[in-house]
Scaffold this motif. Structure first.
Motif, short mmCIF file in Angstrom:
data_model
loop_
_atom_site.label_atom_id
_atom_site.label_comp_id
_atom_site.label_asym_id
_atom_site.label_seq_id
_atom_site.Cartn_x
_atom_site.Cartn_y
_atom_site.Cartn_z
N VAL A 27 0.83 -1.21 0.00
CA VAL A 27 0.00 0.00 0.00
C VAL A 27 0.86 1.26 0.00
O VAL A 27 0.47 2.31 -0.53
N LYS A 28 2.07 1.17 0.54
CA LYS A 28 2.94 2.36 0.57
C LYS A 28 3.43 2.70 -0.84
O LYS A 28 3.62 3.87 -1.17
N ARG B 9 2.26 12.96 0.86
CA ARG B 9 1.85 13.32 2.23
C ARG B 9 1.05 12.16 2.85
O ARG B 9 1.24 11.80 4.01
N LYS B 10 0.17 11.60 2.07
CA LYS B 10 -0.63 10.47 2.54
C LYS B 10 0.30 9.31 2.95
O LYS B 10 0.10 8.68 3.99
N LEU B 11 1.30 9.08 2.15
CA LEU B 11 2.26 8.02 2.47
C LEU B 11 2.96 8.31 3.79
O LEU B 11 3.09 7.43 4.65
N TRP B 12 3.40 9.53 3.97
CA TRP B 12 4.12 9.90 5.20
C TRP B 12 3.22 9.70 6.42
O TRP B 12 3.63 9.14 7.42
N LEU B 13 1.96 10.18 6.31
CA LEU B 13 1.03 10.06 7.44
C LEU B 13 0.76 8.58 7.77
O LEU B 13 0.77 8.18 8.93
N PHE B 14 0.55 7.80 6.75
CA PHE B 14 0.28 6.37 6.94
C PHE B 14 1.49 5.70 7.58
O PHE B 14 1.34 4.89 8.50
N ASP B 15 2.66 6.06 7.12
CA ASP B 15 3.89 5.46 7.66
C ASP B 15 4.04 5.75 9.16
O ASP B 15 4.61 4.96 9.91
N LYS B 16 3.53 6.91 9.57
CA LYS B 16 3.66 7.28 10.99
C LYS B 16 2.53 6.69 11.83
O LYS B 16 2.36 7.03 13.00
N SER C 19 14.09 2.28 -7.37
CA SER C 19 14.20 3.72 -7.20
C SER C 19 13.06 4.25 -6.29
O SER C 19 13.28 5.10 -5.42
N VAL C 20 11.87 3.69 -6.44
CA VAL C 20 10.74 4.09 -5.59
C VAL C 20 11.01 3.69 -4.13
O VAL C 20 10.75 4.47 -3.21
N LEU C 21 11.56 2.51 -3.92
CA LEU C 21 11.85 2.07 -2.54
C LEU C 21 12.84 3.02 -1.87
O LEU C 21 12.69 3.36 -0.69
#
Ligand code: SF4
Length: 172
Positions: free
Chosen positions: A13-14, A23-30, A134-136
């Protein structure tokens, strides 16, 4: 490029969020998750449950990290409502194929767009492997940032589970 997947591996999902909104990725990761309250997500879950009800290898958990929708012979299938986020869907599936290949399992991918009754076959090429790597690396850099990327109004925002969170914060 050959990278250390062990130190960079993430949930699928990330990869998807990386292409939708960083931003959504960062929030989800936290650990700030609001998706379970979102009607779109609920609709997606119901479609997943209804689709391919006869498939046996559904919701296969790999390495306690990746949740594959369906494994069907030589294919990994991902079920999506529509192709609106096609690039994100494609890269998520390429990541699954890449990850499995690293485990010694070679599969093809198939995206199943339920509303459109359309399927798309994906083959993991060397270019796509490089793109996944590269995305990772980009995801690692992004999630190591102390603050989330600023809100950028996207056409997707009004359907996003973080909408109120993002826009009420901006208005303060
Ligand atoms: S509301 Fe918009 S800016 Fe906020 S996380 Fe969702 S997509 Fe990103």
């Amino acid at each position: 490029m050959s990278l250390d997947l062990e130190s960079l591996k993430v949930q699928g999902v990330k990869i998807n969020y990386f292409f939708i909104c960083k931003r959504k990725l960062w929030l989800f990761d936290k650990g700030i998750t609001m998706e379970q309250n979102n009607d779109r997500v609920l609709a997606g879950k119901l479609i997943h449950e209804d689709s391919y009800s006869r498939a046996t290898n559904k919701e296969v958990l790999v390495d306690n990290l990746l949740q594959l929708d369906i494994i069907d012979g030589e294919y990994v299938r991902e079920v999506k409502i529509s192709s609106r986020m096609q690039k994100a869907d494609q890269m998520q599936l390429y990541y699954y194929l890449y990850y499995l290949k690293k485990m010694g399992i070679e599969k093809k991918g198939k995206l199943n767009y339920v509303k459109e009754r359309r399927q798309e076959e994906l083959l993991l090429t060397e270019d796509k492997e490089n793109e996944v790597e590269s995305v990772l690396l980009d995801i690692k850099s992004l999630t190591e940032e102390e603050k989330p990327p600023k809100v950028t109004k996207l056409s997707y925002c009004s359907k996003c589970a973080y909408y109120e969170f993002c826009f009420s914060q901006e208005e303060e």
